[in-house]
Design a protein around this motif. Sequence first.
Motif, short mmCIF file in Angstrom:
data_model
loop_
_atom_site.label_atom_id
_atom_site.label_comp_id
_atom_site.label_asym_id
_atom_site.label_seq_id
_atom_site.Cartn_x
_atom_site.Cartn_y
_atom_site.Cartn_z
N LEU A 187 22.66 -36.97 98.02
CA LEU A 187 22.83 -35.92 96.84
C LEU A 187 24.10 -35.72 95.85
O LEU A 187 24.31 -35.60 94.50
N ASN A 188 24.96 -35.41 96.67
CA ASN A 188 26.72 -34.97 96.18
C ASN A 188 26.57 -36.68 95.74
O ASN A 188 27.72 -35.96 94.28
N THR A 189 26.52 -37.33 95.88
CA THR A 189 26.86 -38.82 94.91
C THR A 189 26.04 -38.90 93.84
O THR A 189 26.43 -39.63 92.67
N PRO A 198 26.04 -37.60 87.03
CA PRO A 198 25.50 -36.21 86.94
C PRO A 198 24.42 -36.50 85.55
O PRO A 198 23.23 -34.74 85.61
N LEU A 199 24.02 -37.73 84.59
CA LEU A 199 22.57 -37.43 83.60
C LEU A 199 21.37 -37.11 84.79
O LEU A 199 21.19 -36.89 84.40
N PHE A 232 14.76 -32.26 98.89
CA PHE A 232 15.40 -32.94 98.76
C PHE A 232 16.80 -33.72 99.93
O PHE A 232 16.95 -34.79 100.36
N GLU A 233 17.76 -32.41 99.89
CA GLU A 233 18.38 -32.57 101.56
C GLU A 233 17.81 -33.60 102.61
O GLU A 233 18.81 -34.06 103.09
N ALA A 274 18.74 -47.44 94.37
CA ALA A 274 19.75 -47.75 95.06
C ALA A 274 20.29 -47.12 95.98
O ALA A 274 21.49 -47.59 96.92
N LEU A 275 21.06 -46.00 95.60
CA LEU A 275 21.37 -44.79 96.56
C LEU A 275 21.03 -45.06 98.04
O LEU A 275 21.43 -45.19 98.43
N CYS A 276 19.62 -45.01 97.51
CA CYS A 276 18.95 -44.97 99.75
C CYS A 276 19.59 -46.24 100.13
O CYS A 276 19.61 -46.27 101.19
N LYS A 277 18.96 -47.71 99.64
CA LYS A 277 19.79 -48.43 100.30
C LYS A 277 21.14 -48.53 100.36
O LYS A 277 21.69 -49.57 101.42
N THR A 278 22.14 -48.26 99.56
CA THR A 278 23.62 -48.31 99.88
C THR A 278 23.79 -47.21 101.22
O THR A 278 25.05 -47.59 101.65
#
Length: 366
Positions: free
Chosen positions: A278-280, A286-287, A269-270, A322-326
């Motif tokens: 991943l850290n974000t 966290p859930l 994944f990393e 959403a994380l990928c786009k950001t």
Amino acid sequence: MTEENRDFLLVAAIDIGTTYSGDAYSMKDTYKTNPLTIHANQAWNADGRTVLPLKTPTCLLLNSKKEFDSFGYEAENKYADLVMVGEQDNYYYFHGFKINMHTNKNEDSNMMLEDITGKIVPAIDVFALSIKALVNHLMYTLTQGTGMKLDDIQWVLTVPAIWTDNLMQLMRTSSEKAGLKRDHLLILKESEAAALFCQHLPIEKLRGGEYGCKMSKIGKRYMIVDLGGATVDVTVHDQLFGGRIKEFCRRTNGGCGGTSVDTCFIHMFENIFGKPLLNTMKREHPLVYLELLREIETVKMTIIPTKTGKINIKVPFPTLDALCKTHLQKDVISTVLESTYSRSISIRGDKMRIEEKLFKSFFIQL
């Protein structure tokens, strides 16, 4: 008073594992006719959902006064909620703490364990509260309409084969602090518990039994292999007269346990999305991250050598997209297609489809 003369109604076992913990019991009268009739909790509740494992994560949450708050899935979920609202510093969160017992040079009653943020609590207290949580869980089941009491039970606590006498004594002290009486408690090595259980197995009906394998035969030497969360423990026993066993040798290899498969998946994944992303996710969602880990665990248990076809893993698509786009300025599908895993992984809806060869490679230790 000998053990045989004690008026126990049942024998209950507590297992605090590196990754998962659980409890089980066997009725005294039933044992006489069928020693393999063992009752274990069929499911644990994970945030309102029923999950497959018969155990719960070895996670302990304490409040600011180092008092018990929750254990297992409940501790996981509550700590995730605390992180989301920024209140985690007021709590102590322990997970996977058992593995630290192997490397801790201080094996006496003053041993300390660090929580996830480095705050320390006496090891005796961490184990005592964990044991008490498991005892209370089992007693809740047993007392429903039966009136069962602690004194009606012979308690057995299992420990790794490689643990020293000092560590076993620490566990005994922790158990007594959890409310279990000394004369109602047995500390048993996991390999010995497995060996005793195997004495009752119908070996002749199992694969390999047709070659005349008889574990209960005096003079027989056999191997017990414990595939744990963090380690693989191998113990060789000699069968002695009267059902007794003697340890011939033992060996433990770290890094070969079930959690190494999880680590391989997370590394993949990393490599695809990057550590910062991943850290974000771990920090801000966290859930969602916990649900991903649980999904890995569930799918991991379905993998067998003969399994063919792609493996589907449910991923938190909206959050991941959403994380990928950001962070990466592209959507999740484009991120996967542009990674080194583009020929082995695809995204279909909320499912990540992984080629069988790639997923099985996670089980191979080089």
